[in-house]
Design a protein around this motif. Structure first.
Motif, PDB file in Angstrom:
ATOM      1  N   UNK A 206       0.830  -1.211   0.000  1.00  0.00           N
ATOM      2  CA  UNK A 206       0.000   0.000   0.000  1.00  0.00           C
ATOM      3  C   UNK A 206       0.858   1.252   0.000  1.00  0.00           C
ATOM      4  N   UNK A 207       2.133   1.065   0.094  1.00  0.00           N
ATOM      5  CA  UNK A 207       3.024   2.216   0.106  1.00  0.00           C
ATOM      6  C   UNK A 207       3.139   2.877   1.469  1.00  0.00           C
ATOM      7  N   UNK A 208       2.618   2.223   2.465  1.00  0.00           N
ATOM      8  CA  UNK A 208       2.638   2.805   3.810  1.00  0.00           C
ATOM      9  C   UNK A 208       3.916   2.470   4.558  1.00  0.00           C
ATOM     10  N   UNK A 209       4.498   1.350   4.259  1.00  0.00           N
ATOM     11  CA  UNK A 209       5.585   0.816   5.074  1.00  0.00           C
ATOM     12  C   UNK A 209       6.788   0.451   4.213  1.00  0.00           C
ATOM     13  N   UNK A 210       7.949   0.690   4.764  1.00  0.00           N
ATOM     14  CA  UNK A 210       9.190   0.218   4.152  1.00  0.00           C
ATOM     15  C   UNK A 210       9.928  -0.618   5.194  1.00  0.00           C
ATOM     16  N   UNK A 211      10.223  -1.847   4.807  1.00  0.00           N
ATOM     17  CA  UNK A 211      10.937  -2.766   5.703  1.00  0.00           C
ATOM     18  C   UNK A 211      12.433  -2.715   5.394  1.00  0.00           C
ATOM     19  N   UNK A 212      13.225  -2.760   6.425  1.00  0.00           N
ATOM     20  CA  UNK A 212      14.666  -2.873   6.232  1.00  0.00           C
ATOM     21  C   UNK A 212      15.207  -3.921   7.183  1.00  0.00           C
ATOM     22  N   UNK A 213      15.949  -4.845   6.600  1.00  0.00           N
ATOM     23  CA  UNK A 213      16.532  -5.931   7.385  1.00  0.00           C
ATOM     24  C   UNK A 213      17.943  -5.547   7.814  1.00  0.00           C
ATOM     25  N   UNK A 214      18.279  -5.872   9.062  1.00  0.00           N
ATOM     26  CA  UNK A 214      19.624  -5.629   9.572  1.00  0.00           C
ATOM     27  C   UNK A 214      20.169  -6.915  10.188  1.00  0.00           C
ATOM     28  N   UNK A 215      21.446  -7.157   9.950  1.00  0.00           N
ATOM     29  CA  UNK A 215      22.098  -8.322  10.553  1.00  0.00           C
ATOM     30  C   UNK A 215      22.459  -8.041  12.010  1.00  0.00           C
ATOM     31  N   UNK A 216      22.060  -8.966  12.858  1.00  0.00           N
ATOM     32  CA  UNK A 216      22.540  -8.971  14.246  1.00  0.00           C
ATOM     33  C   UNK A 216      22.942 -10.413  14.520  1.00  0.00           C
ATOM     34  N   UNK A 217      24.114 -10.793  13.987  1.00  0.00           N
ATOM     35  CA  UNK A 217      24.560 -12.187  14.023  1.00  0.00           C
ATOM     36  C   UNK A 217      25.373 -12.420  15.280  1.00  0.00           C
ATOM     37  N   UNK A 218      24.771 -13.178  16.179  1.00  0.00           N
ATOM     38  CA  UNK A 218      25.461 -13.407  17.460  1.00  0.00           C
ATOM     39  C   UNK A 218      25.360 -14.836  17.944  1.00  0.00           C
ATOM     40  N   UNK A 219      24.683 -15.691  17.162  1.00  0.00           N
ATOM     41  CA  UNK A 219      24.454 -17.067  17.626  1.00  0.00           C
ATOM     42  C   UNK A 219      25.499 -18.066  17.140  1.00  0.00           C
ATOM     43  N   UNK A 220      26.559 -17.580  16.516  1.00  0.00           N
ATOM     44  CA  UNK A 220      27.610 -18.525  16.124  1.00  0.00           C
ATOM     45  C   UNK A 220      28.035 -18.354  14.690  1.00  0.00           C
ATOM     46  N   UNK A 221      29.009 -19.175  14.279  1.00  0.00           N
ATOM     47  CA  UNK A 221      29.584 -19.027  12.935  1.00  0.00           C
ATOM     48  C   UNK A 221      28.575 -19.198  11.814  1.00  0.00           C
ATOM     49  N   UNK A 222      27.609 -20.097  11.986  1.00  0.00           N
ATOM     50  CA  UNK A 222      26.651 -20.293  10.890  1.00  0.00           C
ATOM     51  C   UNK A 222      25.704 -19.117  10.746  1.00  0.00           C
ATOM     52  N   UNK A 223      25.596 -18.307  11.791  1.00  0.00           N
ATOM     53  CA  UNK A 223      24.816 -17.073  11.652  1.00  0.00           C
ATOM     54  C   UNK A 223      25.514 -16.146  10.668  1.00  0.00           C
ATOM     55  N   UNK A 224      26.823 -16.069  10.797  1.00  0.00           N
ATOM     56  CA  UNK A 224      27.601 -15.248   9.872  1.00  0.00           C
ATOM     57  C   UNK A 224      27.558 -15.840   8.470  1.00  0.00           C
ATOM     58  N   UNK A 225      27.678 -17.152   8.386  1.00  0.00           N
ATOM     59  CA  UNK A 225      27.665 -17.800   7.077  1.00  0.00           C
ATOM     60  C   UNK A 225      26.350 -17.533   6.345  1.00  0.00           C
ATOM     61  N   UNK A 226      25.262 -17.695   7.065  1.00  0.00           N
ATOM     62  CA  UNK A 226      23.953 -17.492   6.435  1.00  0.00           C
ATOM     63  C   UNK A 226      23.760 -16.029   6.059  1.00  0.00           C
ATOM     64  N   UNK A 227      24.163 -15.144   6.942  1.00  0.00           N
ATOM     65  CA  UNK A 227      24.016 -13.712   6.657  1.00  0.00           C
ATOM     66  C   UNK A 227      24.861 -13.317   5.452  1.00  0.00           C
ATOM     67  N   UNK A 228      26.055 -13.863   5.380  1.00  0.00           N
ATOM     68  CA  UNK A 228      26.935 -13.577   4.240  1.00  0.00           C
ATOM     69  C   UNK A 228      26.315 -14.096   2.958  1.00  0.00           C
ATOM     70  N   UNK A 229      25.774 -15.305   3.028  1.00  0.00           N
ATOM     71  CA  UNK A 229      25.151 -15.897   1.846  1.00  0.00           C
ATOM     72  C   UNK A 229      23.983 -15.044   1.382  1.00  0.00           C
ATOM     73  N   UNK A 230      23.203 -14.544   2.327  1.00  0.00           N
ATOM     74  CA  UNK A 230      22.049 -13.720   1.972  1.00  0.00           C
ATOM     75  C   UNK A 230      22.493 -12.395   1.352  1.00  0.00           C
TER      76      UNK A 230
END
Lengths: 152, 305
Positions: free
Chosen positions: B159-183
């Motif tokens: 509807x043009x009302x909202x803009x979403x922005x995703x931010x990385x907060x990777x703190x649960x381990x190495x695979x959090x970084x891996x997944x975030x990097x892949x994304x």
């Protein structure tokens, strides 16, 4: 159709199976996904852990199997070698059981249907049916198949 | 009539020594093919013995005995094929479960009409900004991404009302970084939101191999990415420092858990749809824009190939 000419049909089916498995092999080794068109199942199957045996793509085994069936069927058709006919029959029976297992994995484990795999299975089943018919026809006629065509 | 043993049946038509011989005419009409060649004057015992000798010396009907059916080549070949096939299937079925690359597809697709800008979704002119701080391995983030975010997109983003922005907060381990990097690498090909959805659809546990390189690469293929380009980005590691830096910014903003959501800079007390929708409407009203939810996008409309 005579029993020996059945060898030609079995060879055609083996060739079709070889073409399918060769395509799947090339795609797998290139790290790509097979073309599925509107059906996405072949991607899921290709990416599943069941697409490899001992680290070797299943398609490679399929290509080897189909190549062997093709050679034996041609030997049977051209030379009337009954041993080649019996080997085609035996390989086909083995192939049917194995593609049945792979189809079970697709439907009940991976929950996807790969059209290429289905096509390959069809060539295996049809090839065995032709070989079984030829064995029966050449056996009941009393001819070994080497002496000439067996009238149906 | 009494039953007669077969070897004695012929006797009834043979001439016994004491019986008058048959007339030649009758003999001519009935050829004695089965009668042994014994002199008519032989005793009954002698005829019997001669018959036995003849039967014992008579060759069998076929010169070679037929092998039993189960010994035929066809039966042996069939049995061999079945045994080998079943044996192979059993052996393969017993193999240790290797890390499976079986993937689950996201339940919903990113709507086609949503405006994209890297890791933002929605029009730049939208009056309400929602910032989410997430860790890909976080189960609660998965719930938010799978259950809440699609509704926010369909009700407010389109509807043009909202803009979403995703931010990385990777703190649960190495695979959090891996997944975030892949994304992030997927984002270089314009497929961040699809890739993120695939990640959340396949998250399970923490640092247990769920986001191994093989699986991340498989997801890249499923998301329709250029595998070589994605691989070069991921293996190059150029995105990892950015993830570290962004995580540090989150800490600075007071983020200490995930998902943490800000609506126009205001910390949302809960990531539930009801709470967020209320905040969005209030922010939109404050900005003077309409915040009425619109119908969700039609099923199947997406940019996912």
């Amino acid at each position: 159709m005579t029993a020996r000419r059945g060898g030609l049909l079995a060879a055609v089916l083996g060739g079709a199976g070889l073409a399918i498995s060769a395509y799947l092999t090339s795609v797998k080794l290139a790290g790509e996904l097979p073309v599925c068109g509107p059906l996405k199942g072949c991607e899921d199957v290709a990416l599943s852990s069941y697409s490899e045996i001992l680290g070797i793509p299943v398609a490679v085994f399929g290509a080897g199997f189909s190549a062997l069936v093709l050679v034996l069927a041609l030997a049977w058709w051209r030379a009337g070698d009954r041993r080649a006919l019996l080997a085609t029959y035996g390989l086909g029976l083995f192939g049917i059981l194995f593609v049945a297992y792979l189809t079970y994995l697709e439907l009940f484990v991976i929950h996807a249907v790969c059209v290429w795999c289905v096509g390959y299975a069809v060539t295996v089943v049809a090839g065995w049916i032709v070989a079984a018919w030829a064995v029966r026809a050449s056996g009941t006629s009393g001819a070994s198949g080497a002496s000439g065509d067996t009238a149906r | 009539m009494a039953c007669v043993r077969p070897e004695r049946r012929g006797r009834h038509v043979r001439s016994a020594p004491d019986e008058p011989t048959r007339s030649p005419a009758l003999s001519a009409q009935r050829p004695n093919r089965n009668r042994p060649a014994t002199p008519p004057s032989s005793s009954r015992r002698e005829r019997r013995e001669a018959l036995r000798r003849e039967q014992g010396g008579r060759p069998a009907r076929s010169s070679t005995a037929k092998p039993p059916a189960w010994k035929s080549p066809i039966a042996l070949i069939s049995a061999l094929a079945v045994v080998v096939a079943i044996g192979l299937i059993v052996v393969l079925g017993m193999k240790p479960g290797a890390a499976s690359v079986d993937l689950v597809a996201p339940l919903s697709d990113v709507p086609v009409g949503a405006v994209r800008d890297g890791r933002s979704l929605g029009a730049a002119t939208a009056p309400v900004q929602l910032d989410s701080w997430e860790d890909i391995q976080c189960p609660s983030c998965g719930v938010y991404s799978r259950s809440v975010e699609p509704r926010l997109i369909s009700d407010f983003v389109l509807a043009g009302t909202l803009k979403l922005t995703y931010h990385d907060f990777s703190f649960l381990g190495p695979e959090s970084f891996d997944a975030a990097s892949a994304a992030r690498c997927a984002g270089e090909q314009g497929k961040f939101w699809e890739y993120k959805d695939w990640l959340y659809a396949n998250q399970k546990g923490e640092n247990e191999g769920r986001f191994s390189r093989d699986r991340l690469e498989a997801i890249a293929l499923k998301a329709g990415l250029d595998k070589a380009a994605w691989g070069a980005c991921y293996d190059g590691g150029s995105t990892r420092q950015a993830i570290t830096d962004e995580t540090a910014r989150g800490h600075a903003l007071g983020v200490d858990s995930t998902p943490t959501i800000f609506v126009n800079g205001q910390l949302a007390p809960s990531p539930s749809y009801e709470v967020l929708a209320a905040l969005i409407r209030a922010a939109a009203d404050a900005a003077g824009a309409s915040a009425s939810p619109v119908a969700s996008a039609a099923p199947g409309t997406s940019t996912t190939p």
